[in-house]
Design an enzyme around this catalytic site. Structure first.
Site, PDB file in Angstrom:
ATOM      1  N   THR A 158       1.006  -1.243  -0.062  1.00 36.84           N
ATOM      2  CA  THR A 158       0.063   0.082  -0.010  1.00 36.84           C
ATOM      3  C   THR A 158       0.999   1.120   0.063  1.00 36.84           C
ATOM      4  O   THR A 158       2.035   1.140  -0.213  1.00 36.84           O
ATOM      5  CB  THR A 158      -0.737  -0.102   1.282  1.00 36.84           C
ATOM      6  OG1 THR A 158      -0.076  -0.231   2.332  1.00 36.84           O
ATOM      7  CG2 THR A 158      -2.017  -1.211   1.146  1.00 36.84           C
ATOM      8  N   VAL A 212       0.939   4.432   2.546  1.00 38.01           N
ATOM      9  CA  VAL A 212       1.491   4.854   3.954  1.00 38.01           C
ATOM     10  C   VAL A 212       2.124   3.847   4.420  1.00 38.01           C
ATOM     11  O   VAL A 212       3.112   4.337   5.063  1.00 38.01           O
ATOM     12  CB  VAL A 212       0.201   5.564   4.451  1.00 38.01           C
ATOM     13  CG1 VAL A 212       0.539   5.880   5.896  1.00 38.01           C
ATOM     14  CG2 VAL A 212      -0.697   6.470   3.626  1.00 38.01           C
ATOM     15  N   CYS A 213       1.798   2.583   4.323  1.00 38.96           N
ATOM     16  CA  CYS A 213       2.289   1.477   5.186  1.00 38.96           C
ATOM     17  C   CYS A 213       4.121   1.607   4.908  1.00 38.96           C
ATOM     18  O   CYS A 213       4.803   1.612   5.954  1.00 38.96           O
ATOM     19  CB  CYS A 213       1.863   0.284   4.932  1.00 38.96           C
ATOM     20  SG  CYS A 213       0.188   0.051   5.489  1.00 38.96           S
ATOM     21  N   PRO A 214       4.767   1.646   3.772  1.00 37.99           N
ATOM     22  CA  PRO A 214       6.227   1.357   3.507  1.00 37.99           C
ATOM     23  C   PRO A 214       6.721   2.713   4.082  1.00 37.99           C
ATOM     24  O   PRO A 214       7.896   2.466   4.735  1.00 37.99           O
ATOM     25  CB  PRO A 214       6.307   1.447   2.016  1.00 37.99           C
ATOM     26  CG  PRO A 214       4.937   2.055   1.680  1.00 37.99           C
ATOM     27  CD  PRO A 214       3.918   1.457   2.435  1.00 37.99           C
ATOM     28  N   ILE A 272       6.932   1.682   7.935  1.00 38.49           N
ATOM     29  CA  ILE A 272       7.464   0.585   8.156  1.00 38.49           C
ATOM     30  C   ILE A 272       9.139   0.707   8.053  1.00 38.49           C
ATOM     31  O   ILE A 272      10.006   0.158   8.890  1.00 38.49           O
ATOM     32  CB  ILE A 272       6.986  -0.709   7.325  1.00 38.49           C
ATOM     33  CG1 ILE A 272       5.631  -0.921   7.844  1.00 38.49           C
ATOM     34  CG2 ILE A 272       8.003  -1.811   7.420  1.00 38.49           C
ATOM     35  CD1 ILE A 272       5.062  -1.980   6.783  1.00 38.49           C
TER      36      ILE A 272
END
EC number: 1.11.1.-
Length: 180
Positions: free
Chosen positions: A49, A51-53, A56
């Site tokens: 997706t 925003v997730c990276p 993370i």
């Protein structure tokens, strides 16, 4: 209505994960407790997706700071370990993660996400929940974000350090400042 979790024993978990070595293994709260480690457990909606990276990789880039604070970081989504590994093996320039310094766990049966109160049942994905658990297994901090908003690693580190002081930390407290 949501049940209060802070100050109580955190729900125990053991999940399959992709370890920092890119090997498949397991992560558990019990293991962190046995090693006298704090646990920074964060949930995110899904792999591949947008925003997730950003969050993370930001956590991974600052992992040494968590390690210096005797904390283990564990990222969790409802994706499989195989999807996690594919995302880790994708270059950051291509919206991938690249090498991570902490494990990504797979909550494929949604049990852990549900126990921590972050599962969106109808979608089968987790909200962005962040939980800090002390070495005795007591939940010290929890926050849940809308999935459109990424976490602030500086704030996560600040809260972890504040909790570790054992004192009363006033508003806007920063590491190195006096507690009340």
């Amino acid at each position: 209505m949501a049940e209060r979790m802070v100050g109580k024993q955190a729900p125990r978990f053991e999940m399959e994960a992709v370890l920092a070595s890119k090997e498949f293994g397991k992560v558990s709260l019990e293991e962190n407790m046995k090693n006298d480690k704090w646990t920074v457990l964060f949930f995110y909606p899904m792999d591949f997706t947008f925003v997730c990276p950003t969050e993370i990789t930001a956590m991974s880039d600052r992992y040494d700071e968590f390690e210096d604070l005797d904390a283990e970081v564990i990222g969790v989504s409802t994706d499989t370990i195989h999807t996690h590994l594919a995302w880790i093996n994708t270059d950051r320039k291509e919206n991938g993660l690249g090498q991570l310094k902490y494990p990504l766990a797979a909550d494929t049966n949604h049990e852990v996400s549900r126990e921590y109160g972050v599962l969106i049942e109808e979608e089968g994905v987790a909200l962005r929940g962040l939980f800090i658990i002390n070495p005795e297994g007591e939940l010290q901090y929890q926050t849940v974000f809308h999935n459109n908003i990424g976490r602030d690693v500086d704030e996560t580190l600040r809260v972890l350090q504040a909790l570790q002081t054992g004192g009363l930390c006033p508003a806007n407290w920063k590491p190195g400042q006096k507690t009340l």
